[in-house]
Design an enzyme around this catalytic site. Structure first.
Site, PDB file in Angstrom:
ATOM      1  N   ASN A   1      12.380   6.344   7.639  1.00  0.00           N
ATOM      2  CA  ASN A   1      13.056   5.377   8.499  1.00  0.00           C
ATOM      3  C   ASN A   1      12.221   4.114   8.566  1.00  0.00           C
ATOM      4  O   ASN A   1      11.035   4.178   8.862  1.00  0.00           O
ATOM      5  CB  ASN A   1      13.240   5.945   9.900  1.00  0.00           C
ATOM      6  CG  ASN A   1      14.328   7.010   9.961  1.00  0.00           C
ATOM      7  OD1 ASN A   1      15.379   6.864   9.372  1.00  0.00           O
ATOM      8  ND2 ASN A   1      14.046   8.080  10.696  1.00  0.00           N
TER       9      ASN A   1
ATOM     10  N   LYS B   1       0.857  -1.184   0.000  1.00  0.00           N
ATOM     11  CA  LYS B   1       0.000   0.000   0.000  1.00  0.00           C
ATOM     12  C   LYS B   1       0.893   1.234   0.000  1.00  0.00           C
ATOM     13  O   LYS B   1       1.741   1.395   0.881  1.00  0.00           O
ATOM     14  CB  LYS B   1      -0.899   0.017   1.239  1.00  0.00           C
ATOM     15  CG  LYS B   1      -2.118  -0.884   1.147  1.00  0.00           C
ATOM     16  CD  LYS B   1      -3.119  -0.454   0.088  1.00  0.00           C
ATOM     17  CE  LYS B   1      -3.993   0.693   0.514  1.00  0.00           C
ATOM     18  NZ  LYS B   1      -4.979   0.378   1.548  1.00  0.00           N
ATOM     19  N   HIS B   2       0.719   2.097  -0.976  1.00  0.00           N
ATOM     20  CA  HIS B   2       1.482   3.343  -1.078  1.00  0.00           C
ATOM     21  C   HIS B   2       2.984   3.074  -1.008  1.00  0.00           C
ATOM     22  O   HIS B   2       3.718   3.741  -0.260  1.00  0.00           O
ATOM     23  CB  HIS B   2       1.034   4.339  -0.009  1.00  0.00           C
ATOM     24  CG  HIS B   2      -0.431   4.634  -0.061  1.00  0.00           C
ATOM     25  ND1 HIS B   2      -1.025   5.236  -1.152  1.00  0.00           N
ATOM     26  CD2 HIS B   2      -1.430   4.386   0.827  1.00  0.00           C
ATOM     27  CE1 HIS B   2      -2.321   5.360  -0.927  1.00  0.00           C
ATOM     28  NE2 HIS B   2      -2.591   4.842   0.259  1.00  0.00           N
TER      29      HIS B   2
ATOM     30  N   HIS C   1      14.178   6.327  -0.037  1.00  0.00           N
ATOM     31  CA  HIS C   1      13.431   7.581   0.093  1.00  0.00           C
ATOM     32  C   HIS C   1      12.334   7.678  -0.961  1.00  0.00           C
ATOM     33  O   HIS C   1      12.333   6.948  -1.929  1.00  0.00           O
ATOM     34  CB  HIS C   1      14.390   8.764  -0.056  1.00  0.00           C
ATOM     35  CG  HIS C   1      15.222   8.960   1.186  1.00  0.00           C
ATOM     36  ND1 HIS C   1      16.394   8.276   1.397  1.00  0.00           N
ATOM     37  CD2 HIS C   1      15.029   9.747   2.270  1.00  0.00           C
ATOM     38  CE1 HIS C   1      16.910   8.641   2.565  1.00  0.00           C
ATOM     39  NE2 HIS C   1      16.097   9.533   3.113  1.00  0.00           N
TER      40      HIS C   1
END
Length: 524
Positions: free
Chosen positions: A428, A287-288, A524
């Site tokens: 993180n 998800k995402h 990232h």
């Protein structure tokens, strides 16, 4: 109307193509508009055999094709007919003086140089013979004079031109001619770059001082990340990342369901990259771009159940990826809840039939479970960041135990599993896991200790007895202290902090096993 759209009629066309797909039908359609067809070599032969009336290029130039076809279109009567500006009196006078007839449309696609050099064992002389000279010259001449001339460098554009001819009574608009000219210059730029790289005898740097990114449009998408953004899917060309042309998500087959969206592609790529990192049967629910759950099992159905159990709520509307041919049992399990996309390298017929009953479910077939090497690109304002892909695979022998307690074999298996999942989680990143199953995921937090807390807070399975993976080192002992409250037994992390001794001491105080990897996996 003529002043607004700058309509120009097509009276004479030059057809000279390497890829003969659709050329006969296109020529026949042109003739229905009364267009005179001029052609060369094999193209002319194909057209005549299909009953198309063709004028040879040698009749236009007054010179025969020679030197094994190397010289046939490099002539003033060809390029003058393409470059001559119809509304420039001096150009018109020169054309009349030298018997140059205007050419209103040119259809050229280039010798297959890229395909030739990709063949194993191809010789330099064979490659050289596939360097097109006349074709790029004609494309550039026609594209430069787009105000008067239509240039077609791909069979994909035939229907666009015919549609305009039907709409405008045999004429084309300036808008179309300009768009086709841009496409033509893009093609010749890519073609020349491929040839230049072939002749560069120096080893290619991974990150050279200057590079060109070749992108080939596949399709327009409904919108981008949000409805107010426009978007499209492009494939990288074969010289940029050869492996992507086989295994990349942009080459996946849509076997069933609605068209893919921008966000579907982004999430599906994250899911696929994750499962490809496992050698055992694996399932990932995304998800995402973050894993909602990952599972391994003796069967794909079992791996799906384990992935789903991590976070059944977040799995709703997610992306599900498998790294094995999908069977009916696993397909039936995956079809029980709403899922946006399912990805697998192949499908049993019964599995595909089960999934196709879900009309809105997008079913993607991938060609390979190999992780491609090469480069990845990320755009920033004013430029592009380029890096090699993070394909690092951690071996058990590379682990360094830094605590008094050694991890058990079961803990080591769980740690290595959690480490792979952590690699594919946004920084993180904290992943709680047992052997072959995620327990909780803390992703994308500004503080590492917050990721520790969130991963535990969102866990649907018991955390006590699980292990923890961290994508980067713990800067303070607070993350270890917080995780220990939940009853974890072991930690895997890169190490390398100035406070490593403090962190190791915390693990020893709690009776935890801790291993260092010496490698970081920021995402990232």
């Amino acid at each position: 109307m003529n002043s607004e759209t700058n309509l120009k009629p097509i009276k004479r066309a030059l057809l000279s193509v390497s890829n003969k797909a659709g050329i006969v039908e296109f020529a026949q359609a042109l003739q229905s508009f009364g267009v005179e067809i001029i052609s060369t070599g094999g193209t002319a032969k194909n057209l005549r055999e299909a009953g198309v009336k063709v004028r040879d290029i040698s009749d236009l130039t007054g010179f025969p094709e020679m030197m094994d076809g190397r010289v046939k279109t490099l002539h003033p009567r060809v390029h003058g007919g393409l470059l001559g500006q119809r509304e420039n009196p001096s150009h018109v006078a020169a054309m009349a003086e030298h018997g140059i007839e205007p050419i209103d449309l040119v259809v050229v696609n280039l010798y297959p140089f890229g395909e030739t050099i990709s063949r194993p064992g191809v010789t330099e002389s064979e490659a050289i013979e596939q360097i097109d000279i006349g074709g790029p010259s004609m494309i550039r001449s026609a594209a430069k004079n787009f105000n008067d001339v239509v240039v077609l460098s791909s069979p994909k554009s035939y229907e666009r031109v015919l549609a305009e001819l039907r709409t405008n009574g045999g004429s084309t608009t300036l808008h179309l001619r300009r768009a086709l000219a841009a496409e033509a210059f893009q093609q010749t730029a890519t073609y020349d770059r491929t040839i230049a790289e072939f002749f560069d005898e120096q080893p290619q740097e991974l990150l050279p001082a200057k590079t060109t990114i070749g992108l080939n449009k596949v399709s327009d998408l409904r919108y981008g990340e949000n409805p107010h953004q426009t978007a499209a899917l492009y494939r990288t060309d074969s010289k940029m990342n050869p492996e992507d042309c086989v295994s990349g998500l942009a080459n996946a087959q849509l076997l069933s369901g609605k068209e893919m969206s921008f966000n579907n592609y982004v999430d599906a790529d994250a899911a696929w990259q994750l499962v490809c990192d496992f050698s055992q049967p694996a399932c990932a629910i995304i998800k995402h771009t973050n894993p909602a759950g990952v599972g391994l099992g003796p069967t794909l159905a079992e791996s799906y159940k384990r992935a789903l159990a991590t976070d059944p709520v977040s799995a709703f509307g997610g992306i599900v990826a498998f790294n094995r041919k999908l069977d009916e049992e696993a397909a039936s399990e995956a079809a029980k809840i709403f899922t946006e996309v399912i990805i697998a390298p192949d499908y049993d017929p019964a599995a595909l039939e089960t999934l196709q009953k879900k009309k809105n479910l997008r079913v993607l077939k991938m060609s390979s479970v190999e992780q491609p090497a090469g480069l990845e690109y990320r755009q920033i304002s004013g430029g592009v960041l380029v890096q090699s892909r993070d394909n690092h695979k951690l071996e058990r022998s590379q682990l360094k135990v830094v605590t008094a307690r050694q991890p058990t074999d079961a803990e080591l298996n769980a740690l290595l599993f959690a480490w792979i999942v952590c690699k594919h989680t946004k920084s993180n990143a904290i992943v709680y896991a047992i052997e072959g199953q995620t327990v909780g995921v803390g992703a994308g937090q500004m503080s590492r200790v917050d990721s520790v807390k969130i991963g535990a807070m969102r866990a649907q399975l018991p955390i006590a007895g699980s292990v923890l993976a961290s994508d980067a080192f713990f800067p303070f002992r607070d993350g270890v202290d917080e995780a220990a409250k939940s009853g974890i037994t072991a930690i895997i992390q890169p190490g390398g902090s100035v406070r490593d001794e403090e962190v190791i001491a915390a693990a020893n105080e709690h009776g935890l096993a801790m291993v260092f990897t010496g490698i970081r996996h920021f995402r990232h």
